[in-house]
Design an enzyme around this catalytic site. Sequence first.
Site, PDB file in Angstrom:
ATOM      1  N   THR A 190      -9.163  -1.551 -15.919  1.00  9.79           N
ATOM      2  CA  THR A 190      -9.666  -0.585 -14.923  1.00  9.79           C
ATOM      3  C   THR A 190      -8.988   0.781 -15.076  1.00  9.79           C
ATOM      4  O   THR A 190      -9.470   1.757 -14.511  1.00  9.79           O
ATOM      5  CB  THR A 190      -9.480  -1.090 -13.472  1.00  9.79           C
ATOM      6  OG1 THR A 190      -8.091  -1.301 -13.229  1.00  9.79           O
ATOM      7  CG2 THR A 190     -10.247  -2.371 -13.216  1.00  9.79           C
ATOM      8  N   ASP A 195      -1.835  -6.673 -21.918  1.00  3.58           N
ATOM      9  CA  ASP A 195      -2.265  -7.377 -20.712  1.00  3.58           C
ATOM     10  C   ASP A 195      -1.041  -8.101 -20.142  1.00  3.58           C
ATOM     11  O   ASP A 195      -0.539  -9.051 -20.751  1.00  3.58           O
ATOM     12  CB  ASP A 195      -3.360  -8.374 -21.084  1.00  3.58           C
ATOM     13  CG  ASP A 195      -3.826  -9.205 -19.888  1.00  3.58           C
ATOM     14  OD1 ASP A 195      -3.145  -9.201 -18.835  1.00  3.58           O
ATOM     15  OD2 ASP A 195      -4.874  -9.862 -20.015  1.00  3.58           O
ATOM     16  N   SER A 253      -3.220  -3.896 -11.542  1.00  2.00           N
ATOM     17  CA  SER A 253      -4.176  -4.807 -10.912  1.00  2.00           C
ATOM     18  C   SER A 253      -5.495  -4.089 -10.715  1.00  2.00           C
ATOM     19  O   SER A 253      -5.497  -2.904 -10.386  1.00  2.00           O
ATOM     20  CB  SER A 253      -3.681  -5.265  -9.527  1.00  2.00           C
ATOM     21  OG  SER A 253      -4.661  -6.105  -8.927  1.00  2.00           O
ATOM     22  N   LYS A 282      -4.707 -13.194 -11.972  1.00  2.00           N
ATOM     23  CA  LYS A 282      -3.699 -13.262 -13.039  1.00  2.00           C
ATOM     24  C   LYS A 282      -2.751 -12.058 -12.982  1.00  2.00           C
ATOM     25  O   LYS A 282      -1.545 -12.205 -13.182  1.00  2.00           O
ATOM     26  CB  LYS A 282      -4.383 -13.352 -14.412  1.00  2.00           C
ATOM     27  CG  LYS A 282      -4.970 -14.742 -14.669  1.00  2.00           C
ATOM     28  CD  LYS A 282      -5.854 -14.783 -15.896  1.00  2.00           C
ATOM     29  CE  LYS A 282      -5.071 -14.902 -17.166  1.00  2.00           C
ATOM     30  NZ  LYS A 282      -5.979 -15.088 -18.350  1.00  2.00           N
ATOM     31  N   ALA A 302       4.098  -3.263  -6.256  1.00  2.00           N
ATOM     32  CA  ALA A 302       3.042  -2.581  -5.499  1.00  2.00           C
ATOM     33  C   ALA A 302       2.235  -3.653  -4.771  1.00  2.00           C
ATOM     34  O   ALA A 302       1.439  -4.361  -5.370  1.00  2.00           O
ATOM     35  CB  ALA A 302       2.140  -1.794  -6.432  1.00  2.00           C
ATOM     36  N   TYR A 314      -7.678 -10.906  -4.426  1.00  2.00           N
ATOM     37  CA  TYR A 314      -6.712  -9.796  -4.392  1.00  2.00           C
ATOM     38  C   TYR A 314      -5.639 -10.080  -3.348  1.00  2.00           C
ATOM     39  O   TYR A 314      -4.435 -10.015  -3.630  1.00  2.00           O
ATOM     40  CB  TYR A 314      -7.459  -8.509  -4.065  1.00  2.00           C
ATOM     41  CG  TYR A 314      -6.632  -7.246  -4.142  1.00  2.00           C
ATOM     42  CD1 TYR A 314      -6.022  -6.855  -5.328  1.00  2.00           C
ATOM     43  CD2 TYR A 314      -6.491  -6.416  -3.029  1.00  2.00           C
ATOM     44  CE1 TYR A 314      -5.284  -5.676  -5.401  1.00  2.00           C
ATOM     45  CE2 TYR A 314      -5.765  -5.242  -3.091  1.00  2.00           C
ATOM     46  CZ  TYR A 314      -5.156  -4.874  -4.283  1.00  2.00           C
ATOM     47  OH  TYR A 314      -4.435  -3.711  -4.346  1.00  2.00           O
ATOM     48  N   GLN A 357      16.949 -16.181  -5.313  1.00  2.00           N
ATOM     49  CA  GLN A 357      17.495 -17.180  -6.245  1.00  2.00           C
ATOM     50  C   GLN A 357      18.269 -16.545  -7.398  1.00  2.00           C
ATOM     51  O   GLN A 357      19.312 -17.061  -7.797  1.00  2.00           O
ATOM     52  CB  GLN A 357      16.376 -18.077  -6.794  1.00  2.00           C
ATOM     53  CG  GLN A 357      16.923 -19.265  -7.595  1.00  2.00           C
ATOM     54  CD  GLN A 357      15.827 -20.230  -8.035  1.00  2.00           C
ATOM     55  OE1 GLN A 357      14.780 -20.313  -7.404  1.00  2.00           O
ATOM     56  NE2 GLN A 357      16.071 -20.940  -9.109  1.00  2.00           N
ATOM     57  N   THR A 379      -5.365   5.212  -0.103  1.00  2.00           N
ATOM     58  CA  THR A 379      -4.824   6.433  -0.721  1.00  2.00           C
ATOM     59  C   THR A 379      -5.932   7.115  -1.517  1.00  2.00           C
ATOM     60  O   THR A 379      -6.824   6.446  -2.036  1.00  2.00           O
ATOM     61  CB  THR A 379      -3.652   6.055  -1.646  1.00  2.00           C
ATOM     62  OG1 THR A 379      -2.677   5.354  -0.870  1.00  2.00           O
ATOM     63  CG2 THR A 379      -3.000   7.273  -2.262  1.00  2.00           C
ATOM     64  N   ARG A 393     -15.137   2.980  -3.809  1.00  2.00           N
ATOM     65  CA  ARG A 393     -14.423   3.099  -2.536  1.00  2.00           C
ATOM     66  C   ARG A 393     -15.016   4.217  -1.705  1.00  2.00           C
ATOM     67  O   ARG A 393     -15.746   5.079  -2.197  1.00  2.00           O
ATOM     68  CB  ARG A 393     -12.974   3.467  -2.777  1.00  2.00           C
ATOM     69  CG  ARG A 393     -12.151   2.354  -3.270  1.00  2.00           C
ATOM     70  CD  ARG A 393     -10.927   2.991  -3.843  1.00  2.00           C
ATOM     71  NE  ARG A 393     -10.263   2.056  -4.692  1.00  2.00           N
ATOM     72  CZ  ARG A 393      -9.158   1.425  -4.339  1.00  2.00           C
ATOM     73  NH1 ARG A 393      -8.592   1.647  -3.191  1.00  2.00           N
ATOM     74  NH2 ARG A 393      -8.612   0.585  -5.160  1.00  2.00           N
TER      75      ARG A 393
HETATM   76  N1  UDP Z   1     -17.457   2.552   3.023  1.00  2.00           N
HETATM   77  C1  UDP Z   1     -18.572   3.267   3.456  1.00  2.00           C
HETATM   78  N2  UDP Z   1     -19.347   3.893   2.532  1.00  2.00           N
HETATM   79  C2  UDP Z   1     -19.099   3.875   1.190  1.00  2.00           C
HETATM   80  C3  UDP Z   1     -17.946   3.161   0.748  1.00  2.00           C
HETATM   81  C4  UDP Z   1     -17.149   2.511   1.680  1.00  2.00           C
HETATM   82  O1  UDP Z   1     -18.869   3.312   4.658  1.00  2.00           O
HETATM   83  O2  UDP Z   1     -19.878   4.493   0.426  1.00  2.00           O
HETATM   84  C5  UDP Z   1     -16.597   1.874   4.014  1.00  2.00           C
HETATM   85  C6  UDP Z   1     -16.235   0.422   3.687  1.00  2.00           C
HETATM   86  O3  UDP Z   1     -17.222  -0.454   4.211  1.00  2.00           O
HETATM   87  C7  UDP Z   1     -14.899   0.260   4.393  1.00  2.00           C
HETATM   88  C8  UDP Z   1     -14.277   1.653   4.359  1.00  2.00           C
HETATM   89  O4  UDP Z   1     -15.349   2.554   4.023  1.00  2.00           O
HETATM   90  O5  UDP Z   1     -15.082  -0.112   5.741  1.00  2.00           O
HETATM   91  C9  UDP Z   1     -13.168   1.796   3.333  1.00  2.00           C
HETATM   92  O6  UDP Z   1     -13.615   1.218   2.144  1.00  2.00           O
HETATM   93  P1  UDP Z   1     -12.842   1.257   0.757  1.00  2.00           P
HETATM   94  O7  UDP Z   1     -13.776   0.622  -0.221  1.00  2.00           O
HETATM   95  O8  UDP Z   1     -12.414   2.641   0.461  1.00  2.00           O
HETATM   96  O9  UDP Z   1     -11.522   0.382   0.894  1.00  2.00           O
HETATM   97  P2  UDP Z   1     -10.967  -0.752   1.921  1.00  2.00           P
HETATM   98  O10 UDP Z   1     -10.248   0.000   2.966  1.00  2.00           O
HETATM   99  O11 UDP Z   1     -12.114  -1.537   2.483  1.00  2.00           O
HETATM  100  O12 UDP Z   1     -10.029  -1.586   1.130  1.00  2.00           O
END
Ligand code: UDP
Length: 318
Positions: free
Chosen positions: A35, A56, A75, A96, A119, A150, A167, A180, A191
């Site tokens: 990724t 990896d 990850s 993994k 992290a 995850y 340990q 972030t 996201r």
């Molecule tokens: N979300 C949204 N529209 C998008 C992408 C995400 O409304 O185009 C919403 C998603 O359903 C979540 C929030 O934004 O409730 C944050 O999503 P993200 O994927 O950034 O990460 P998460 O906080 O869920 O790990």
Amino acid sequence: MRILITGAAGFLGSHLSDRLIKDGHDVVGMDNFITGSQDNIVHLMGNEHFSFYKHDISNYIFVPSKLDAVMHFASPASPNPASPLAYFNLPIQTMKAGALGTHNTLGVAKANHARFLLASTSEIYGDPTEHPQKETYAGNVDITGPRAVYDEAKRFAESLTLAYHRQHGVDTRIVRIFNTYGPRMDLDDGRALPNLLRLALLNQPLTVYGDGGQTRSFCFVDDLIDGIVKLLYSDEHMPVNIGNPVEMTILEFAHTINKITGNKAGVVFVDARSARDPQRRRPDITRAKDLLGWEPKVNLEEGLMKTIDYFKMKLGIA
Ligand code: UDP
């Protein structure tokens, strides 16, 4: 220090590499590019304080030179099923990286008598029933749900990190990272911020999932990295939340993005919320303030302005 960073070609790993080199350290980067992206580290190639291994980390790790610290950031981390890079779509690689990758990186730290920083993530709190989330909250994770690969891998990773501390006496740290954003985020990782900001810059309506009433708080990457580095330099072994405590609904977030970009296309509500999408999330950062003297400094408007330039460059918009 000579510091191994796994996931160095990722969004956070690459910013961390930059910051630690700026602080005077040598960074050994590692990534398998599942990724991560070469674009994120191309500026470091040829830097005498940076070396890189394509590897990896779920397989045995060999670094010939002595290390003083190991930071495990590798990850898949996107939660959005619409993205091919999402952990929903890379379930076994995700488990993994969190399980075998944590075991291998802890082994490297132990063999080198090096400091170790894991992290971890706010996802270990699942769909929280306690709000805001303190480090003492044990979470509400659906073991068999799609996010579990995850969440459970990171929960295992935290337990294993503390097991090595208790340990074997490895000098460990655990950071729980909340949402972030910033330059070098993958525009296609699905996201909220990359999705919405890209749409806004293309003058399209922003896709708000569900009714947009779910909340998040968004931390600018420079603030987050500063918190992580302060934790690395500290001697705190128990988990510390690092994130921005300014909570907002996703609908408010979308409106802010439209306002800042001048997008007139509004929002569109779509039924695309992923299973067990947490309803509310906000870090309690009391421990970070007390132990590290850290709190975020960049507000959303400032952070978005800095991120917009990067997105425009990637989208080829002047
Ligand atoms: N979300 C949204 N529209 C998008 C992408 C995400 O409304 O185009 C919403 C998603 O359903 C979540 C929030 O934004 O409730 C944050 O999503 P993200 O994927 O950034 O990460 P998460 O906080 O869920 O790990």
